[in-house]
Design an enzyme around this catalytic site. Structure first.
Site, short mmCIF file in Angstrom:
data_model
loop_
_atom_site.label_atom_id
_atom_site.label_comp_id
_atom_site.label_asym_id
_atom_site.label_seq_id
_atom_site.Cartn_x
_atom_site.Cartn_y
_atom_site.Cartn_z
CG ASN A 93 -1.74 1.17 1.44
OD1 ASN A 93 -1.81 2.04 0.57
ND2 ASN A 93 -2.42 1.23 2.58
CG LEU A 94 2.53 2.55 -3.47
CD1 LEU A 94 2.84 3.12 -4.86
CD2 LEU A 94 3.79 1.99 -2.82
CE LYS A 95 -0.35 2.74 5.17
NZ LYS A 95 -0.29 2.73 6.62
CG HIS B 64 -5.98 1.10 5.33
ND1 HIS B 64 -5.43 2.01 6.21
CD2 HIS B 64 -5.00 0.20 5.07
CE1 HIS B 64 -4.18 1.66 6.46
NE2 HIS B 64 -3.89 0.57 5.79
CD GLU C 295 -3.08 -2.92 7.90
OE1 GLU C 295 -2.08 -3.15 7.23
OE2 GLU C 295 -3.70 -1.84 7.87
CB ILE D 50 -0.21 1.33 11.12
CG1 ILE D 50 -1.22 0.20 10.89
CG2 ILE D 50 0.06 2.07 9.81
CD1 ILE D 50 -2.58 0.67 10.40
N GLY E 272 3.66 -2.89 10.50
CA GLY E 272 5.05 -3.05 10.93
C GLY E 272 5.84 -4.12 10.20
CB ALA F 210 2.39 1.04 3.88
CB SER F 211 6.39 2.54 6.33
OG SER F 211 6.09 1.58 7.30
O1 G3P Z 1 -1.85 -0.85 4.61
C1 G3P Z 1 -0.69 -1.28 5.23
C2 G3P Z 1 -0.48 -0.67 6.53
O2 G3P Z 1 -1.41 0.09 7.13
C3 G3P Z 1 0.68 -1.08 7.31
O3 G3P Z 1 1.56 -0.03 7.23
O4 G3P Z 1 3.74 1.04 7.28
O5 G3P Z 1 3.10 -0.55 9.09
O6 G3P Z 1 3.59 -1.41 6.80
P1 G3P Z 1 3.10 -0.27 7.63
#
Ligand code: G3P
Length: 214
Positions: free
Chosen positions: A6-8, A85, A133, A138, A173, A194-195
């Site tokens: 997810n590139l947000k 989300h 999630e 996150i 995470g 994402a991150s």
């Molecule tokens: O949609 C994926 C997400 O919310 C998790 O984000 O940055 O913790 O991988 P992240």
């Protein structure tokens, strides 16, 4: 395993990340896909990568302003969509409406939820998959599979109790191949992240690490 990136609204180059996801997808048995912002769907899909929307609204063609129509997302090249989300929460009736809109447009669906109780409710709406999630993890780099493994196992059980056809992803995470393996060991059929990729200096290297043990 399904790995959905997810590139947000991160300030990465969505086409460059899409190219990396496509290239790594071609070198692994895992299934990789990317979810850019709605405005970037068409150019991301043109790279040939499996492309997902981050959201669709519970609407049809008509007098709706500022909404995301499932058919338009599909026309832009998306094959699936996230719904609910934690950064784009919907009311229960609207989650249902968005799942129906996505189905109408032929999009695969992943409904996100915070915890196993919500996962059970989400699974009852009949999406293709649900994703658990914990919002507090996150973007932390602390994987849900390590910080709260019970939540993943309980989510898998909750979904299975409602509809064994609904697969379960987990997210928050996740940034390494070990995190993905741990998610699979807890019963998840995929991960949402994402991150770890979108904010990486080298997204392709981050993706290669993610799928390396798979
Ligand atoms: O949609 C994926 C997400 O919310 C998790 O984000 O940055 O913790 O991988 P992240």
């Amino acid at each position: 395993m399904f790995v959905l990136v997810n590139l947000k609204t991160y300030p990465c180059d969505p086409v460059a990340v899409a190219d990396a996801v496509r290239d790594v997808d071609e070198s692994t048995d895992a299934r990789l896909a990317v979810a850019p912002q709605a405005a970037d769907l068409a150019r991301v899909a043109e790279t040939g990568v499996e492309t997902w929307a981050q959201h669709v609204d519970p609407i049809e063609h008509g007098s709706n302003t500022g909404h995301t129509l499932a058919e338009s997302v599909a026309d832009a090249g998306a094959v699936g969509t996230l719904i609910n989300h934690s950064e784009r929460r919907l009311k229960l009736a609207d989650i249902d409406g968005s799942v129906r809109a996505a189905e109408r447009a032929g999009l695969e669906t992943v409904v996100c939820a915070n915890n196993p109780e919500q996962i059970g409710a989400a699974a009852a709406l009949g999406p293709d998959a649900v994703a658990v999630e914990p919002p507090e993890l996150i973007g932390t780099g602390t994987p849900v599979s390590q910080a709260d493994p019970d939540i993943v196992e309980d989510a898998v059980e909750a979904a299975d109790n409602v509809d064994s056809e609904v697969s379960v992803l987990c997210g928050a995470g996740i940034s390494t191949g070990d995190d993905v393996v741990a998610a699979g060991d807890l019963g998840a059929e995929g991960v949402l992240l994402a991150s770890g990729v979108a904010k990486a200096d080298d997204p392709q290297a981050a993706l290669e690490d993610l799928v390396d043990p798979l």
